[in-house]
Design a protein around this motif. Structure first.
Motif, PDB file in Angstrom:
ATOM      1  N   GLU A 180       0.656  -1.192  -0.045  1.00 31.93           N
ATOM      2  CA  GLU A 180      -0.083   0.128  -0.004  1.00 31.93           C
ATOM      3  C   GLU A 180       0.971   1.333   0.161  1.00 31.93           C
ATOM      4  O   GLU A 180       0.225   2.433   0.113  1.00 31.93           O
ATOM      5  CB  GLU A 180      -0.822  -0.001   1.530  1.00 31.93           C
ATOM      6  N   LEU A 181       2.012   1.175  -0.260  1.00 29.72           N
ATOM      7  CA  LEU A 181       3.025   2.239  -0.262  1.00 29.72           C
ATOM      8  C   LEU A 181       3.027   2.990   1.036  1.00 29.72           C
ATOM      9  O   LEU A 181       3.516   4.118   1.163  1.00 29.72           O
ATOM     10  CB  LEU A 181       2.565   3.228  -1.398  1.00 29.72           C
ATOM     11  N   PRO A 237       8.123   2.712  10.839  1.00 29.97           N
ATOM     12  CA  PRO A 237       8.292   3.999  11.033  1.00 29.97           C
ATOM     13  C   PRO A 237       9.145   4.381  12.258  1.00 29.97           C
ATOM     14  O   PRO A 237       9.676   5.434  12.509  1.00 29.97           O
ATOM     15  CB  PRO A 237       6.740   4.231  11.332  1.00 29.97           C
ATOM     16  N   ARG A 238       9.378   3.428  13.057  1.00 28.94           N
ATOM     17  CA  ARG A 238      10.271   3.680  14.506  1.00 28.94           C
ATOM     18  C   ARG A 238      11.706   3.767  13.883  1.00 28.94           C
ATOM     19  O   ARG A 238      12.683   4.414  14.632  1.00 28.94           O
ATOM     20  CB  ARG A 238      10.255   2.490  15.286  1.00 28.94           C
ATOM     21  N   LEU A 239      12.132   3.354  12.571  1.00 31.69           N
ATOM     22  CA  LEU A 239      13.335   3.698  11.985  1.00 31.69           C
ATOM     23  C   LEU A 239      13.513   5.241  11.756  1.00 31.69           C
ATOM     24  O   LEU A 239      14.677   5.915  12.100  1.00 31.69           O
ATOM     25  CB  LEU A 239      13.488   3.169  10.690  1.00 31.69           C
ATOM     26  N   GLU A 266       6.114   9.139  -2.088  1.00 37.29           N
ATOM     27  CA  GLU A 266       6.910  10.270  -1.251  1.00 37.29           C
ATOM     28  C   GLU A 266       5.950  11.028  -0.397  1.00 37.29           C
ATOM     29  O   GLU A 266       6.292  11.364   0.655  1.00 37.29           O
ATOM     30  CB  GLU A 266       7.180  11.176  -2.529  1.00 37.29           C
ATOM     31  N   GLN A 267       4.726  11.031  -0.841  1.00 32.39           N
ATOM     32  CA  GLN A 267       3.713  11.632   0.243  1.00 32.39           C
ATOM     33  C   GLN A 267       3.735  10.769   1.390  1.00 32.39           C
ATOM     34  O   GLN A 267       3.507  11.367   2.637  1.00 32.39           O
ATOM     35  CB  GLN A 267       2.271  11.902  -0.533  1.00 32.39           C
ATOM     36  N   SER A 268       3.711   9.583   1.296  1.00 32.05           N
ATOM     37  CA  SER A 268       3.562   8.758   2.395  1.00 32.05           C
ATOM     38  C   SER A 268       4.653   8.736   3.537  1.00 32.05           C
ATOM     39  O   SER A 268       4.638   8.933   4.580  1.00 32.05           O
ATOM     40  CB  SER A 268       3.320   7.526   1.881  1.00 32.05           C
ATOM     41  N   ILE A 269       5.746   8.823   2.738  1.00 33.11           N
ATOM     42  CA  ILE A 269       6.947   9.011   3.546  1.00 33.11           C
ATOM     43  C   ILE A 269       7.173  10.362   3.947  1.00 33.11           C
ATOM     44  O   ILE A 269       7.347  10.249   5.527  1.00 33.11           O
ATOM     45  CB  ILE A 269       8.381   8.806   2.707  1.00 33.11           C
ATOM     46  N   VAL A 296      12.332   9.323  -3.516  1.00 33.86           N
ATOM     47  CA  VAL A 296      11.993   7.893  -3.884  1.00 33.86           C
ATOM     48  C   VAL A 296      12.484   7.662  -5.399  1.00 33.86           C
ATOM     49  O   VAL A 296      12.545   8.394  -6.233  1.00 33.86           O
ATOM     50  CB  VAL A 296      10.554   8.107  -3.657  1.00 33.86           C
ATOM     51  N   VAL A 297      13.148   6.698  -5.515  1.00 32.36           N
ATOM     52  CA  VAL A 297      13.820   6.062  -6.684  1.00 32.36           C
ATOM     53  C   VAL A 297      12.971   4.937  -7.688  1.00 32.36           C
ATOM     54  O   VAL A 297      12.531   4.345  -6.556  1.00 32.36           O
ATOM     55  CB  VAL A 297      15.153   5.974  -6.652  1.00 32.36           C
ATOM     56  N   VAL A 298      12.727   5.132  -8.660  1.00 35.35           N
ATOM     57  CA  VAL A 298      12.002   3.909  -9.403  1.00 35.35           C
ATOM     58  C   VAL A 298      12.952   3.270 -10.330  1.00 35.35           C
ATOM     59  O   VAL A 298      13.973   3.880 -11.053  1.00 35.35           O
ATOM     60  CB  VAL A 298      10.912   4.361 -10.323  1.00 35.35           C
TER      61      VAL A 298
END
Length: 1088
Positions: A698-699, A704-706, A741-744, A759-761
């Motif tokens: 789900e991207l 997230p604790r990282l 990118e928005q999710s991150i 974010v790299v593709v």
């Protein structure tokens, strides 16, 4: 066919190519959809009120450009819109914001369209020629003297002229919608500065309305109808309080009336403005006419002096003590004011008895020579008597003087106070720009109208300073309220044909200026509210159907009422000076910044400006702020600072292409170039992290604790780049990349991680992470450390590529000479909760440049880990001197300025830790070398721990070789010399090294445990790892975090799976583990 199916297809042949080429060039200037779903500029040139995409262009009969025309208008449509452009009503969205953001589409109503004369020149003239000229100018000239008054006027007018030049450059650099000065500042300096200065300027304009209303009431109650006062003073001491209460009552009534007039409509204000301005012009002409008339026939306004003291001419009609009537000497009304009776033998005031009464002319005339007497100032405290420079007999008792009808100073006068009181008289220069939405052509009207108004008023002010000083007696100039001339307005005594011309003219002038302030201030607030940068002000963006700001007018009236309750014009004026000066300062700063940065969009039509003029104006504004009142200046800056921080943290994010952003880009470019000149010194080294995240289907971020751990490790300092990789091609997954990118970014905001997202593709994950490691960052701002999570379920994974990618990432990091941090069980790491008292355990097996000891120190700076103590463990054999090892390590930590508990772990079975012994020897030798250099001769005198110079050099060389060769494993050649650290471990080598002489083991190429690569033939090494894990688990089971040296991967990729097994065994049974691998350089030093 056309997509509407109404026109036949067009065959593209060579005839049409020139036309297509020209259209494509023209279309390139039009903005296309950004593709990210975000609102974009509907046009770079104009306010696009038409959101119907179907009507954006006509004639879709050019099949070649069908796709482009979905997002770009045809040239003919664009030019048609430009030709039919008209500015919209006040407070509408600016040209760079889409109407969709506002919700429901607003009704566009045509507002009054005014030219330069009515829209800018007259409002500026009315506000500038306001209350100060008629009520305080003569007092300022009398108190400061002609020379200092000339300096005050010159400074203030120069400040406004320089500001007007800067404002003209900004105003002509594009369309100026509603908001005027706020719009110019915010679009030049950004929403934070724009909102802060805009709100301060709004408060200044609102208080200016209060000042003009107070001036109106002062003229009404003091000079027109004194009998209308509600509160009357029975004694002289109560006169000031009675006047203030009358000002409050009448001021509130006047404010209510003016607010109703403004509410009815701006067109009525403009109609009244013409009437008010006619009165102002007539008043100015009356002053000049009166000055000319004094040359031939000075007006008769006698001033009565007792000795050298000026008397209030209210309670008497004749300036004499006694007079002879029918040959009988009788006393006058003046006698009864100073004596206890009207009899000639009555007891009188001592000073009255000792001095004679004389009468002088208040207006001696232009040719009288009084200018020489008024050249210098006459400052004094409150209550000081207004005296003429002539001899008098002093009285022994002056205690009763305050009860006598003398003219006295009502406030303490000094130069800086006069600057603060006078400056509001030149603050009307923004009156036109505040109403820019009502102008037909703001780009042309604002510069011409404002500069002409300032030039006109400057000439009037400077000439008035000279004329007042040359025509009016000094004691009358210092008489603020005209008490010595029967309560006449002092400037009115000079006018011709009657003082009433000035009284009526000044009354209407103040009314007009007050109306202009109440008209401009709500529109300014409305523009700020509709921008949405201050959330709690959004309600004031609404108004009537015709765009009039109803709610903003209501708030303006409430704030204006607070100024009226102060009731003292002299107390309100310095407050205005601060707000206006701050606004002018930032206008100059905005112009200078844009000029120096040379931004491509900086193309003002007004060419008569220069950045030096803007800096001069800015410096003059700052100087005048502190000259007027340093504490008011600090308060104004504090208010602006609070608003700035509020907008920064709570306001909506805006991108207006402002100068501050351009300045930041220039500063960043300069800093990056400087950073790239040389690598950072060890003292400045800190982990600049590249955080490699994995995303689910789900991207969403898996761990997230990282990011939480990153925040705790960085504490807001240094560089953080959060990267992730999507498999595929960019063309097919471009939208997924933006969603990822928005999710991150959302996860970073939730974890309070400040940094950048990338974010790299890529066709596969390995190449993607490799690209991130190689190319993330810019110039000197590149990462030096990589943080990633341990692949927890790598054994159960059906796809071995996941853990193979993990090992390849380790190899890539090592080859790039970057440090590597791998967090195990990262989901159990603390979030925002503070940990209770505990320990951070460091198992120092291999010297990695000091990174192992630096990381706990950095973590302890964060509130989550602040209560944790650091413990350092090292390993010793039975034949080692454990006590000396502990002393050496404690001394090393002392020189590093680190507080930590030291523990030396003794191993039981010598054969199991033969490899470890060499490492501990090397680590101990490294400590001893640093201690000896740090203590500078205070080496530990222990024979068991003493090494000769040759052996120290050999050990140092071995450590150097380990830190360089081990981190360049992929680049090593097969034929490594025996003196270098080998990157592989075989059974033959192990047997060979075991049979070597122990005396030479310290400097030989013996591979320690953390250089052994688990493989099928090295069972003993795995057994050793199990035993080491038992020791670590026994000592650090309850630690909040365990830091371990991370061995490098095997050079032969066939041993990768055993390498993963080795690491798994090493960390087994431990909760939170951080594997650390140094980057091949020293990161901590004992030197200052």
């Amino acid at each position: 066919d056309d997509r509407n199916g109404k026109s036949p297809a067009i065959t593209c042949n060579h005839v049409f190519f020139p036309l297509f080429l020209s259209c494509s060039v023209a279309l390139s200037i039009c903005l296309s959809d950004t593709g990210d779903g975000n609102p974009r500029e509907s046009s770079p040139f104009i306010n696009n009120a038409d959101d119907d995409k179907g009507t954006l262009y006509d004639g879709k009969n050019m099949a070649l450009f069908e796709e482009e025309m979905d997002s770009n208008p045809m040239v003919s449509s664009l030019l048609n819109k430009l030709a039919n452009y008209t500015n919209l009503t006040q407070g509408v969205r600016e040209h760079e914001e889409a109407d969709e953001d506002e919700g429901a589409k607003k009704q566009t109503v045509k507002s009054p369209q005014m030219g330069t004369f009515i829209g800018v020149y007259l409002p500026c003239l009315q506000n500038i020629l306001g209350v100060i000229l008629f009520l305080r100018m003569t007092w300022i000239v009398g108190t400061a003297g002609i020379l200092e008054s000339f300096i005050i006027v010159s400074m203030c007018c120069s400040c406004t002229m320089l500001t007007a030049i800067s404002m003209s450059a900004i105003a002509t650099n594009g369309v100026v919608p509603a908001g005027g000065s706020y719009y110019m500042i915010s679009r030049s300096l950004g929403p934070e500065f724009g909102g802060a200065v805009g709100l301060c300027f709004y408060l200044g304009t609102t208080f200016a309305g209060a000042m003009y209303i107070l001036g109106t009431i002062e003229i009404l109650l003091t000079y027109i109808v004194p009998s209308a006062a509600i509160f009357k003073a029975e004694e002289k001491a109560q006169e000031a309080d009675a006047l203030l209460n009358n000002m409050r009552v009448y001021g509130t009534c006047c404010l209510t009336l003016m607010a109703l007039v403004v509410f009815v409509g701006v067109k009525y204000v403009n109609k009244l403005a013409l009437v008010f301005l006619a009165c102002v012009v007539l008043s100015i002409l009356a002053i000049y006419a009166g000055v000319i008339k004094t040359i031939f026939e000075p007006p008769i306004f006698p001033v009565c002096l007792l000795g050298n003291r000026t008397l209030q001419n209210h309670g008497f009609d004749k300036c004499m003590k006694t007079e002879i009537i029918d040959n009988v000497t009788v006393t006058t009304k003046l006698w009864s004011l100073f004596c206890k009776g009207s009899e000639l033998n009555a007891s009188c005031n001592e000073y009255f008895t000792l001095n004679n009464v004389t009468e002088i002319q208040g207006i001696p005339g232009l040719t009288s020579g009084v200018i020489s007497e008024n050249m210098w100032g006459s400052y004094g405290p409150a209550g000081m008597l207004v005296e003429k420079a002539m001899p008098s007999v002093p009285a022994s008792d002056a205690s009763q003087d305050k009860h006598m009808p003398y003219v006295v100073n009502d406030i303490t006068a000094f130069f800086t106070l006069l600057v603060g009181i006078y400056f509001p008289s030149v603050t009307g220069i923004m009156a036109g720009s505040n109403r820019s939405g009502d102008l037909r052509d703001a780009q042309r009207s604002i510069p011409i109208g404002t500069i002409l108004a300032i030039a006109t008023t400057t000439i009037i002010y400077l000439s008035c300073v000279v004329m007042f000083g040359a025509c009016i007696e000094g004691v009358l100039l210092r008489d603020k309220f005209g008490d010595s001339v029967k309560g006449n307005l002092v400037i009115g005594t000079l006018s011709w044909p009657s003082p009433w011309v000035i009284v009526i003219g000044s009354f209407f002038s103040c009314c007009g200026a007050g109306l202009q302030s109440l008209t401009g201030a709500p529109r300014l607030l409305q523009a700020i509210a509709r921008d949405g940068i201050v959330p709690f002000l959004e309600v004031f963006g609404h108004g009537k159907a015709n765009g009039e700001p109803t709610w903003a007018l209501l708030l303006t009236a409430v704030i204006c009422e607070s100024g009226i309750l102060i009731a003292s014009l002299d107390a309100v004026a310095p407050i205005l000076s601060m707000f206006f000066l701050m606004c002018y300062l930032f206008v100059n700063l905005a112009c200078a910044l844009q000029t120096l940065l040379r931004t491509p969009n900086w193309r003002p039509r007004f060419k008569y400006y220069h950045w030096t003029l803007s800096f001069l104006g800015m410096s003059l504004c700052l100087a005048l702020m502190f000259i007027s009142s340093w504490y008011y200046a600090l308060v104004a800056m504090l208010i602006a600072g609070c608003i700035y921080k509020y907008i920064e943290y709570r306001g909506a994010e805006k991108e207006w292409g402002d100068g501050i952003r351009g300045l930041s880009l220039n500063a960043a470019r300069y800093a990056l170039i400087r950073l790239e000149e040389a690598p950072p010194h060890t003292k400045n080294w800190r982990p600049q992290l590249l955080v490699l995240l994995n995303l689910d289907s789900e991207l969403s971020v898996k761990h997230p604790r990282l990011l939480s751990f990153t925040t705790q490790l960085k504490a807001g300092k240094g560089l953080t780049i959060v990267g992730s990789v999507l498999e595929g091609t960019f063309l097919s997954r471009e939208s997924d990349a933006k969603r990822a990118e928005q999710s991150i970014k959302s996860a970073m905001a939730a974890e309070k991680t400040k940094g950048f997202c990338h974010v790299v593709v890529s066709s596969n994950l390995r190449d993607g992470f490799s690209h991130l490691i190689q190319s993330a960052g810019l110039g000197g701002m590149k990462h030096n450390s990589v943080l990633m999570a341990w692949p927890t379920n790598w054994k159960q994974s059906s796809d071995p590529q996941s853990w193979k990618n993990f090992i390849e990432t380790i190899r890539e990091t090592t080859a790039a000479h970057q440090a590597l941090l791998v967090a195990k069980n990262v989901d159990s790491f603390p979030h925002q909760e503070r940990l209770a008292e505990g320990t951070i355990d460091v198992w120092w097996i291999v010297h990695d440049g000091g990174l192992l000891m630096l990381l706990p120190f950095l973590l302890q700076q964060h509130k989550v880990w602040r209560k944790c103590k650091m413990r350092i463990f090292t390993v010793a054999q039975l034949d080692d001197n454990s006590i000396q090892m502990k002393k050496d390590l404690q001394m090393f930590l002392y020189h590093l300025r680190l507080n930590a508990e030291v523990e030396v772990v003794e191993m039981v079975r010598r054969w199991m830790f033969r490899g470890i012994r060499i490492i501990t020897d090397e680590s101990r030798s490294s400590i001893r070398r640093k201690n000896q250099s740090g203590a500078h001769g205070s080496a530990v005198n222990n024979q068991n721990a003493h090494l000769d110079d040759d052996k120290q050099d050999e050990v140092a060389q071995l450590i150097h070789d380990r830190n360089t060769a081990s981190h360049a494993a992929l680049n090593d050649k097969p034929d490594v010399s025996p003196e270098r650290v080998h990157m592989t471990w075989t059974k033959d080598k192990f047997c060979t090294e075991r049979n070597r002489n122990r005396d030479h083991s310290a400097n030989m190429a013996v591979r320690d445990l953390f250089s052994m690569k688990p493989n099928q033939s090295n069972v003993r090494c795995m057994h050793t790892a199990i035993k080491l894990n038992e020791v670590v688990a026994n000592k650090s089971q309850g630690a909040h975090l365990v830091l371990l040296n991370m061995p490098g991967p095997p050079k032969n990729r066939g041993g990768d799976e055993n390498y993963m097994e080795f690491l798994e065994v090493l960390m087994e049974g431990l909760n939170r583990v951080l594997l650390v691998r140094g980057g091949g350089r020293e990161v901590i030093t004992i030197y200052s």
